[in-house]
Design a protein around this motif. Structure first.
Motif, PDB file in Angstrom:
ATOM      1  N   ALA A  33      -1.424   0.658   1.931  1.00 33.41           N
ATOM      2  CA  ALA A  33      -2.665   0.262   1.254  1.00 33.41           C
ATOM      3  C   ALA A  33      -2.395  -0.107  -0.200  1.00 33.41           C
ATOM      4  O   ALA A  33      -2.910  -1.113  -0.713  1.00 33.41           O
ATOM      5  CB  ALA A  33      -3.674   1.403   1.330  1.00 33.41           C
ATOM      6  N   GLU A  34      -1.573   0.702  -0.874  1.00 28.45           N
ATOM      7  CA  GLU A  34      -1.228   0.397  -2.269  1.00 28.45           C
ATOM      8  C   GLU A  34      -0.482  -0.935  -2.368  1.00 28.45           C
ATOM      9  O   GLU A  34      -0.697  -1.710  -3.297  1.00 28.45           O
ATOM     10  CB  GLU A  34      -0.353   1.513  -2.859  1.00 28.45           C
ATOM     11  CG  GLU A  34      -1.087   2.817  -3.115  1.00 28.45           C
ATOM     12  CD  GLU A  34      -0.126   3.989  -3.380  1.00 28.45           C
ATOM     13  OE1 GLU A  34      -0.592   4.983  -3.937  1.00 28.45           O
ATOM     14  OE2 GLU A  34       1.072   3.904  -3.019  1.00 28.45           O
TER      15      GLU A  34
ATOM     16  N   LYS B 196      -2.740  -3.861  -2.143  1.00 26.86           N
ATOM     17  CA  LYS B 196      -3.464  -4.061  -3.385  1.00 26.86           C
ATOM     18  C   LYS B 196      -2.573  -4.723  -4.446  1.00 26.86           C
ATOM     19  O   LYS B 196      -3.022  -5.569  -5.219  1.00 26.86           O
ATOM     20  CB  LYS B 196      -3.942  -2.698  -3.896  1.00 26.86           C
ATOM     21  CG  LYS B 196      -5.280  -2.730  -4.602  1.00 26.86           C
ATOM     22  CD  LYS B 196      -5.800  -1.320  -4.811  1.00 26.86           C
ATOM     23  CE  LYS B 196      -6.328  -1.158  -6.216  1.00 26.86           C
ATOM     24  NZ  LYS B 196      -6.556   0.241  -6.570  1.00 26.86           N
ATOM     25  N   ALA B 197      -1.293  -4.301  -4.470  1.00 20.58           N
ATOM     26  CA  ALA B 197      -0.392  -4.781  -5.521  1.00 20.58           C
ATOM     27  C   ALA B 197       0.077  -6.211  -5.284  1.00 20.58           C
ATOM     28  O   ALA B 197       0.534  -6.873  -6.208  1.00 20.58           O
ATOM     29  CB  ALA B 197       0.803  -3.845  -5.631  1.00 20.58           C
TER      30      ALA B 197
END
Lengths: 991, 169, 275
Positions: free
Chosen positions: A477-478, A481-482
């Motif tokens: 998930a991170e 986003k990145a």
């Protein structure tokens, strides 16, 4: 193999040509950073470094340093904070990673202040004049301590020293473990070390205040993704940080990636000083604070069938990155993520990765980068499986190898192995390496009662890193986003000049790997000219040259990626030349070939045009050529392999493009009496794909092997339990010499990589991965006891094979009344007692009277009273010629007059710092008073790092002198005279 | 008895690779820094400044010496030889240098100058030097790139060529 | 890593050097070969006010051999002593120990007296001087005196040399006809400081053993011709008496082990030489 391939095709690539680099290097005309012509008004920087492993900075007083003639500027953390931003941290954390300490120091050697002066000598004089007031904090030194929440966090905003944890599961490890016939585990610790290039770091920086640009030359090696970190830290757009590298670099082995924080510091120093500044790191600085490999605790468990087949692995890794998570960490932990099953077909893998911070030097790139840590565990495990199941270790390896028909092979964790025939390479290694002879030799040696063992290691050596692998540390998930990170951009430029000669430029930074030689061979082959007719430039200038974030010389990417891209660039220019030539010699472009310095018709070699004339044509007669896209002048190719995708949503990652194979075996003998390990035979088989230059490949293998001998047997960045650094010189950090490095027997096997333009793979790092494990396995085999940590020192080995020690005879008991402390263990603790011919009260008065302390503290110049029970002394302490002036603070507590007291003290000076706590008891005896004491002390800073051997001697000497003077003073105070013989006997004649 | 004050420089006169040289130095200047930064002889490298790595090895009055363990003022009147003086003439290499090139006995080349100076001195002092002697002398040098074996082979090759009267290339 | 400021005096005679030592009250250091002093200066561990270079004093590098005693003057380099004609016969212990002193490059510059003045507990030359019962000739403006080597070393890098004195020469007694000599050392690497070094002198009636690297100063014991378990016991007692310590290169246990094993093998080698 390589040589044959080249010879058959009559080309240069694959031949061991003389290196074009060598004549200059052998004549002393290399151009290393400290050799470059000096800019006008160049000043020199020296860096004051923390003597404390962990402390708050109460104050920094630089006034005296600033006032010293010749000093141009003094820079502190405050200045750096006001002009720059922290270095970007790779994991989202409330951690500020500054290149210099601001308000708190977190490791010995951390920069605290910079002095810029007319020359380095004066700059160091300036360092001596800076006064820092530290408030020491407890140090967190080991990964175990970092995991213990009782210990204080290094970064308070994070609140814990466990800064990242991720768990991964691939396949179905739970079921595999539940079904396994055996579960076999190893717990190992890989130490801190580094391949310490012989040339240290260097930076030359200038700042143009009008344009707001920094111009920096540094012996940085990449990856140039760091350029983005630097420009962000310096708060300028990328185009206002011009970063260049010198033509020559004195070795790197990954380590010179770590110069980057100093690029920020020296840039800012130049800005503040208003003139160009040069900083050349010295060896003490380098060993103490440059960069280290990560030390790692690994518990690795295998689910194993009766025949040795491994069905699942469970990794538990605790990675110690030192005081900061400095870019690109935690890359060491994730570089191998696609390779966690090594050379084996293991479908089920569980991984728990934890990253901890400790009060030690931050970690970074180092030859092998993550591989040594992984394979020390994995290959110790395969050997242990063989030992526990009474199987032949080679059979266990063979049973688990990835089948030869399975390539390209996708590993459980997502790696895509490009090519290989592991079983084939292993068989040839055993045969050509005369393995049967080695077995017989072991039998013969053991029959003579000698300690002899055989070890093996099978290793997959990754090369050409995926720029996205580090993002595996983030959750899917991170990552989403990145935004995606992936690929491995390589660049190369081939240019033709007006007389038709050929130049090549690549965005790699050689540190001795012979780039210019190999690129000359590769490009010459494509263009049908002689390698000596190709000029190669390898220094990099970010303002002028083609580069990208993956540029640089690391992850063994030169042969597979950079040389391959040069080939593509040469081919592009060749194809254009072919089109031009076609018009000149009246054939179709696809009938033009390049050979012998000519472009000629494939079927009519006499129909030709000289290469130089053809190559010059686009300069002199562009209209004839056709102009525009057709002309052949200069071609730059950016190449990135499509196989290097970003980690997927299930955390699969192809962390590297190429995967070489190594199989090592060795025989070692152990000297039972001394614990010394002698490497009797070492065979190393390498499949690094197509070999471009056999002598250089062997050079890489030998160099990596020598580094691995160091890691396995000699080298450690040792810290004391209190965080003091203990290996600050080359007499303490033991780099192997010619006497310690045996010559390995090198074998080759070539399976070309289908993923790289030349079929080549990396080769420089493999032995750093395989050799420590193979040697540890051999030593384990010899001793019958599993080795779990490195380096395997004589003391460690002797503790295993030495048996019970002969008891201390009664006659050798230490004398009870020795005034000299008994030093036990590595830390300084001691106790002692002395008798004085004065009364208890007299001795008490003497001991606790500040006016007399000045007279009895050894080397004391003055004592001032800070508070009732707090005294500050200015003293010169030393052993032999080693003398330093210290400010000593002594505080008295728990005063029980006239019977006991506690003295705690700290000492600070240019040579380092110390602190101690002592308990003193006075007891009336018939003849006078018996004084007994116990103390513990710690010493840090330069003296600890360079003079470990001096410390306990100094402590004993100073304490001895103190009590000698105390006795003299007490006697004076009590009005006694004489009795000198008794005192002399007590204090003077003990040795 | 000249006494040089700490903050004053003095003229140091010596010969560097056969040429008379005079440069100024203060008492504390290390010979390594003096050669590199005052005399421009940057071929001598600095690797540790405490006498262990061997990169700065040069020849002082015919014997091998660590430049970093010598003060510039100590070499007044001395004959200093460095790597820049090894080649018979520009564009050529000595037998020893050529052997290093042929055996790939260097990679980054940073430690090389010191090693060449030690071996060159050994071979002129002991033309019959064998592998044991060569290894003993090489023991005073650290190299991180080569694993040493090619250096030993280059040295053996060079000393045997020198014995058989081979000339520079 | 650059030295702090100091004045430099190039002494043309011993007297000049002694003048400086007398004047500086302990704040002068003698520079001979510089192989121990220069690292200390560069690390700023030592910060003398004055460095006195004795390298140009005429005659300080000439060995006197008189009545079986080798007199080694202050300027004599270790490498020169190593190739001194007949050394193997006259001083077999020195001939065996000298190759262990540093590296060829440091031996080429380092002096024998400098190594003794430096008094490193791991130094081979202090050990030899103690083992052979040599002496140290000290000179100062006040005059000359000779100190028995066994009294000279007083602690870690500390000696009986007073601040205005310098070592003028060392006297190494020559080999006794009816004695065997041996030297052995264990270090981590080629040329490293010794973890343990042992010098043994064996005669028909006695074993003299000297051990370096364990204590602050070389330790010496004289035993009758012990062998078998009596020798083992004596070595074990010695190993424990020496109060070994831990450091990053070896722990106490290894040092005691090495005193026992290296002690036994060195004595055995010396006994073979005697036979």
């Amino acid at each position: 193999m390589g040589v044959g391939f080249a010879a058959e095709s009559g080309r240069h690539t694959g031949m061991s040509r003389l290196r074009v680099e060598d004549a200059a290097l052998l004549s002393g005309s290399g151009q290393f950073i400290d050799d470059l012509a000096k800019p006008a008004r160049l000043a020199h920087a020296a860096i004051l470094r923390s003597s404390e492993p962990h402390a708050l900075i109460r104050s920094i007083d630089v006034a005296k340093a600033r006032a010293l003639p010749g000093v141009h500027a003094v820079v502190t953390g405050e200045d750096v904070r006001s002009l720059s931003s922290p270095l970007v941290v790779g994991v989202k954390l409330p951690m500020e990673c500054w290149p210099i300490a601001v308000d708190r120091v977190r490791y010995v050697g951390e920069p605290v202040a910079i002095v810029v002066a007319a020359d380095r000598y004066v700059a160091e004089d300036g360092l001596d004049l800076i006064e820092i007031d530290y408030e020491p904090l407890p140090a967190v030194v080991t990964p175990h301590a970092a995991l213990d929440r009782v210990n204080p966090p290094l970064h308070e905003a994070i609140g814990t020293n466990l800064v990242n944890e991720r768990r991964f599961s691939y396949g179905d490890p739970e079921t595999a473990f539940a079904a396994a016939a055996h579960r076999i585990t190893v717990s190992v610790a890989y130490p801190r070390n580094a391949v310490t290039p012989i040339e240290t770091y260097g930076v030359i920086a200038q700042y143009d205040p009008h344009a707001g640009t920094y111009d920096v030359t540094a012996n940085f090696q990449g990856p140039f993704s760091i350029h983005a970190v630097l420009s962000r830290a310096l708060k300028v757009p990328g185009n206002r940080l011009r970063l260049r590298t010198p033509p020559d670099s004195g070795g790197s082995f990954g380590v010179k990636q770590g110069v980057f924080p100093y690029i920020v510091l020296v840039s800012l120093a130049a800005r503040i000083a208003g003139q160009p500044v040069k900083w050349i790191e010295d060896r003490l600085e380098h060993l103490t604070a440059s960069v280290s490999a990560t030390n790692r605790l690994v518990t690795l468990e295998a689910a194993v069938e009766a025949d040795g087949l491994i069905t699942a692995l469970s990794w538990d890794q605790v990675e110690d990155v030192g005081a900061y998570l400095r870019a690109p960490e935690p890359a060491t932990l994730y570089r191998m993520h696609g390779n966690m099953t090594g050379a084996y077909a293991i479908p089920n893998v569980a991984i728990r990765n934890r990253v901890v911070v400790t009060n030690k030097t931050p970690t970074g790139l180092n030859r092998g980068f993550g591989g040594p840590q992984v394979y020390f565990a994995l290959e110790r495990l395969t050997a242990k499986i063989a030992a526990e199941l009474s199987l032949d270790p080679v059979a266990v390896i063979r049973r688990n190898l990835i089948p030869s028909d399975a390539f390209p092979y996708r590993t459980a964790t997502g790696g895509l192995y490009d090519s290989g025939d592991y079983a084939g390479a292993l068989d040839i290694a055993l045969r050509n390496g005369r393995y049967q002879e080695l077995l017989a030799r072991r039998d013969a040696m053991r029959a003579q009662g000698r300690l002899y063992g055989i070890g093996h290691a099978a290793v997959v050596e990754p090369s050409v890193s995926n720029m996205g692998y580090v993002s595996t540390v983030m959750t899917p998930a991170e990552r989403a986003k990145a935004g995606p990170k992936n690929g491995a951009q390589a660049t190369a430029t081939v240019a033709l000049d007006p007389v038709g000669s050929v130049s090549v430029h690549v965005a790699s930074v050689p540190q001795g790997q012979g780039h210019r030689t190999v690129l000359g061979q590769v490009v010459a082959d494509v263009l049908g000219i002689r390698p000596e007719d190709v000029q190669v430039v390898t220094e990099l200038d970010t303002a002028r040259d083609a580069w990208s974030i993956a540029s640089g010389n690391y992850a063994s990417r030169f042969a597979p990626a950079v040389a391959g891209t040069a080939k593509l660039a040469a081919e592009r220019i060749r194809d254009k030349l072919a089109a031009i030539a076609a018009g000149q010699i009246n054939v179709r472009p696809d009938e033009v070939i390049f050979e012998g310095g000519r472009a000629l018709a494939r079927h009519n070699p006499d129909n030709a045009i000289p290469f130089a004339r053809l190559a010059a044509m686009s300069h002199w007669a562009p209209a004839t050529v056709g102009g525009g896209e057709v002309q052949a002048l200069r071609e730059t190719v950016y190449w990135t392999p499509p196989q290097l995708a970003a980690p997927d949503s299930e955390d699969h990652v192809n962390s590297s493009l190429c995967h070489g194979f190594i199989f090592d075996f060795c025989g070692v003998e152990i000297d039972r009496e001394t614990g010394r390990i002698v490497v009797d035979r070492y065979v190393t088989m390498h499949d690094c794909g197509t070999i471009l230059h056999p002598a250089m490949v062997d050079g890489q293998v030998r160099g990596g092997f020598a580094n691995a001998i160091g890691a396995a047997l000699y080298e450690e960045y040792a810290y004391d339990s209190d965080g003091a650094f203990l290996a600050g010189t080359f007499a303490d950090y033991l780099v192997p010499t010619v006497a310690e490095v045996p010559a390995p027997e090198i074998l080759h096997f070539e399976t070309a990589s289908p993923f790289t333009p030349l079929g080549a793979k990396g080769v420089g790092e493999g032995n750093c991965m395989s050799t420590p494990a193979a040697l540890a396995n051999a030593v384990s085999d010899a001793l019958g006891v599993g080795i779990e940590r490195l380096p395997m020192t004589p003391a460690m080995i002797r503790a295993i094979c030495g048996g019970a020690e002969p008891a201390r005879p009664v006659s050798a008991e230490a004398p009870a009344n020795s005034p000299e402390p008994v030093i036990a263990g590595r830390g300084l603790t001691g106790s002692g007692a002395a008798e004085f011919a004065v009364s208890q009260q007299e001795l008490w008065n003497t001991l606790l009277d500040p006016d007399t302390l000045a007279g009895i503290i050894p080397g004391c110049h003055s004592v001032t009273r800070v508070a009732d029970t707090h005294f500050r002394a200015d003293v010169t302490l030393g052993v032999g010629p080693v003398k330093g002036r210290y400010t000593v603070d002594v505080e008295l507590s728990n005063l029980v007059e006239p019977a006991s007291a506690i003295l705690s003290g700290t000492a600070r000076g240019a040579l380092g710092s110390g602190s101690g706590r002592g308990h003193v008891w006075l007891e009336a005896t018939g003849a006078g008073t018996r004084l007994s004491y116990e103390y513990e002390a710690r010493v840090g800073g330069k003296v600890a790092a360079v003079g470990g051997r001096l410390l306990d001697g100094a402590a004993r000497m100073v304490i001895g002198q103190f009590f000698k003077a105390l006795g003299r003073q007490a006697r004076k105070a009590s009005g006694q005279a004489g009795n000198a013989g008794w005192l002399a006997r007590l204090f003077g004649g003990t040795r | 008895m000249p006494r040089l004050r700490r903050d004053e420089t003095t003229s140091v006169r010596f010969t560097l690779n056969g040429e008379a040289v005079s440069r100024r130095a203060d008492p504390r200047m290390l010979l390594s820094d003096f050669l590199r930064h005052e005399c421009g002889a940057t071929g001598t490298h600095v690797g540790c400044e405490h006498g262990v790595c061997g990169a700065c090895t040069i020849r002082i009055d015919g014997t091998m010496a660590r430049a970093c363990l010598t003060l510039a003022v100590q070499v007044e009147g001395a004959e200093i030889e460095t790597v820049e003086g090894l080649a018979p003439e520009p564009g050529r290499l000595s037998v020893l240098q050529d052997a290093f090139r042929r055996h790939h006995a260097l990679q980054c080349g940073f430690c090389t100058a010191g090693i060449l100076m030690s071996l060159d001195t050994l071979f002129s002092d002991e033309p019959e030097a064998d592998e044991v002697r060569i290894r003993d002398v090489l023991g005073g040098h650290l190299c991180r790139c080569t694993g040493y074996e090619p250096i030993v082979r280059a040295a053996l090759d060079a000393v045997s060529r020198l014995r058989s009267g081979k000339t520079n290339v | 890593m650059k030295p702090a400021l100091f004045d430099y005096v190039r002494a043309d005679s011993l007297d000049e050097a002694l003048d400086v030592l007398a004047a500086e009250q302990g704040d002068a250091r003698v520079l001979a070969g510089g192989q121990s002093l220069l690292p200390m200066l560069s690390m700023r561990l030592a910060r003398p006010r004055v460095v006195v270079d004795i390298g140009r004093i005429p005659g300080l590098d000439v060995i006197e051999a008189a009545k079986d005693v080798l007199v080694v003057p202050a300027g004599l380099r270790q490498a020169t002593l190593l190739v001194h004609p007949g050394l193997e016969r006259s001083h077999p212990l020195l001939a065996a120990a000298l190759p262990w002193v540093g590296h060829a490059q440091t031996r080429a510059r380092g002096t024998v007296c400098g190594s003794v003045a430096h008094a490193d507990p791991s130094g081979e030359l202090p050990l030899c001087l103690v083992a052979l019962g040599g002496s140290v000739r000290l000179a100062s403006k006040r005059g000359r005196r000779s100190v028995d080597a066994r009294e000279f070393f007083t602690g870690l890098m500390s000696t009986d040399r007073r601040e205005d004195e310098m070592i003028e020469a060392l006297a190494f007694p020559g080999a006794k006809r009816e004695a065997g000599y041996a030297f052995r050392e264990f270090g981590r690497r080629h040329g490293d400081f010794a973890i343990v070094s042992v010098a043994a002198i064996v005669t028909a009636v006695a074993i003299e053993i000297s051990v370096g690297g364990v204590n602050d100063v070389p330790a010496r014991r004289v035993w009758p011709r012990l062998d078998g378990s009596a020798l083992d016991d004596a070595l074990n007692t010695l190993a424990w008496e020496l109060d070994a310590r831990d450091d990053i290169h070896a722990d106490q246990r290894l040092r005691r082990d090495l005193v026992r094993s290296l002690g036994r093998s060195t004595i055995a080698e010396a006994s073979r030489c005697l036979a």
